[in-house]
Design an enzyme around this catalytic site. Structure first.
Site, mmCIF file in Angstrom:
data_model
loop_
_atom_site.group_PDB
_atom_site.id
_atom_site.type_symbol
_atom_site.label_atom_id
_atom_site.label_comp_id
_atom_site.label_asym_id
_atom_site.label_seq_id
_atom_site.Cartn_x
_atom_site.Cartn_y
_atom_site.Cartn_z
ATOM 1 N N LYS A 75 -62.439 -30.106 66.298
ATOM 2 C CA LYS A 75 -62.670 -31.546 66.199
ATOM 3 C C LYS A 75 -64.159 -31.836 66.075
ATOM 4 O O LYS A 75 -64.998 -31.183 66.702
ATOM 5 C CB LYS A 75 -62.077 -32.226 67.437
ATOM 6 C CG LYS A 75 -62.129 -33.746 67.431
ATOM 7 C CD LYS A 75 -61.399 -34.279 68.668
ATOM 8 C CE LYS A 75 -61.472 -35.780 68.799
ATOM 9 N NZ LYS A 75 -60.753 -36.272 69.998
ATOM 10 N N SER A 149 -58.203 -40.286 69.246
ATOM 11 C CA SER A 149 -59.300 -40.042 68.329
ATOM 12 C C SER A 149 -59.141 -38.779 67.480
ATOM 13 O O SER A 149 -59.887 -38.567 66.527
ATOM 14 C CB SER A 149 -60.617 -39.968 69.100
ATOM 15 O OG SER A 149 -60.595 -38.906 70.056
ATOM 16 N N SER A 173 -56.052 -39.163 73.441
ATOM 17 C CA SER A 173 -56.554 -38.835 72.107
ATOM 18 C C SER A 173 -55.942 -37.599 71.463
ATOM 19 O O SER A 173 -56.169 -37.347 70.284
ATOM 20 C CB SER A 173 -58.083 -38.675 72.137
ATOM 21 O OG SER A 173 -58.704 -39.932 72.195
#
Length: 412
Positions: A75, A149, A173
């Site tokens: 990520k 996210s 997330s």
């Protein structure tokens, strides 16, 4: 789009390791064959990935790591040496010299990192619209958000571009984008004391793959399962599809021998108010120009008196005890989302206070396990005539292995 596989990940890795360079080339071709708004990647570096594959090919078999040859993107909040890290905004882009220790451990276990997956700016929202970069498309719901996210990670796995993607979770997330894209998202147990909501995890195509990559063996035994479909946080409502799917899963678990019963909300508004203030307090340390939602959080955090910050952390840390006192259960079963993913731009068009409130209405359960530190997982459940619905299982007293065991009974 591939959301599952009958072949265990360990067997797929064994097959891939016989010609790792070709396997990595195939992954890279798949990733770069679609646009960045579709594949979920913020950056891809074929040279680094292929050099890594060649290096791993030369490692003697008896010295290879447990995840040897696994193509696993990281990520775009976590620095990896040599790969751009933008933290969800082009204005923050840098090329790190050092690799985050968590990613470094993955490398020691033999993974190949082909690039970085998209995130919202600083990972602060439940949708994925990075600043100055394309909003990530949802492979399951065209035109709608993939959630955040970790939206880029979820999109990449949902498309079958990778089997596993790194993700992080400070308020849902990992699990929110997994629910939005029909994938499995696991937040492992973590130490949440001191108002620490965030931990690292993975989005995968199956519970079995998640168990393998975490190195945890699913444990199957009878558990006490509490069912809650009323929102824990926010003032929203829950769609009938989410409610009916949860109760169908509850019936299935009951048939398998688990003791299933409904539970009530264990607390009022105070715990989530504490979470919101802890989040705002942590936002103070985000440097530089920022998007409207982050600027609002920073200003809100800066305006909090020191006494309130301390009180918020104390209230946050009290949640595990409150839950244990209120619920005599091992696992909590809820929807993951209150309704299907809204269109891209739905949240960001709102003024920041309403943006935050609307995100809470959409994701009213996941944050609990960021406060308790308990492991939690989203699993997709097939529903006739529509994309799968995400259901959420969170550990109240169950071990991580026990949670994955019951999750695997919902989704292999």
């Amino acid at each position: 789009m591939v959301n599952g596989s009958a072949v265990p990940l360990v067997d797929r890795l064994h097959t891939a390791s016989t010609d790792l360079a070709r396997t990595v080339e195939r992954h890279l071709s798949d990733i770069t064959g679609v646009s960045s708004s579709v594949n979920g990647f913020a950056a891809v570096d074929p040279d680094i990935a292929l050099q890594r594959a060649q290096f791993l090919d030369a490692v003697p078999v008896d010295r290879r790591g447990r995840l040897h040859g696994l193509v696993l993107p990281v990520k775009d909040l976590m620095p990896v040496s040599g790969l751009p890290c933008s933290y969800g905004s082009v204005t923050r882009t840098e090329i790190p010299v050092d690799t985050d220790p968590w990613a470094a451990q993955l490398l020691r276990e033999g993974v190949v990192i082909p690039g970085k997956t998209q995130t919202s700016e600083m990972g602060m929202t439940a949708y994925c619209e990075p600043v100055g970069m394309p909003a990530v498309a949802n492979p399951l719901w065209p035109g709608r958000t993939p959630g955040g996210s970790s939206g880029g990670a979820a999109a990449a796995v949902a498309l079958g571009l990778v089997d596993v993607a790194h993700a992080s979770d400070g308020g849902g997330s990992i699990r929110v984008p997994a629910a939005s894209t029909g994938t499995v998202g696991v937040k492992p147990p973590h130490d949440s004391t001191g108002g620490s909501p965030t931990t690292q995890g993975f989005i995968t195509r199956s519970v079995a793959d998640a168990a393998f990559v975490f190195g945890v063996r699913p444990v199957h035994r009878r558990l006490r399962v509490g069912v809650l479909v009323e929102p824990l946080h926010g003032d929203g409502s829950v769609s009938p599809e989410m409610v009916s799917t949860v109760f169908s899963v509850a019936d299935r678990l009951s048939d398998l021998g688990h003791r299933v019963r409904e539970v009530s909300r264990p607390y009022g508004e105070r715990p989530f108010a504490a979470f919101a203030d802890v989040l705002a307090s942590r936002s103070i340390h985000i440097p530089g120009p920022a998007s409207d939602i982050i600027e609002w959080l920073r200003e809100r955090g800066a305006a909090l008196p020191e006494a309130r910050r301390a009180e918020a952390v104390a209230d946050f840390d009290a949640v595990p005890g409150t839950i244990l006192s209120a619920w005599d259960i091992d696992v909590l079963l809820t929807p993951t989302l209150a309704h299907d993913p809204p269109e891209i731009g739905h949240f960001s068009r709102l003024e920041p206070p309403e943006d935050f409130a609307e995100q809470t209405r959409w994701t009213p359960w996941a944050t609990l396990f960021n406060m308790t530190g308990g492991a939690a997982v989203n699993v997709p459940v097939a529903v006739a005539g529509r994309p799968p619905v995400g259901v959420h299982l969170g550990s109240v007293r169950a071990t991580f292995g026990e949670l994955l065991g019951v999750a695997s009974q919902v989704h292999p």
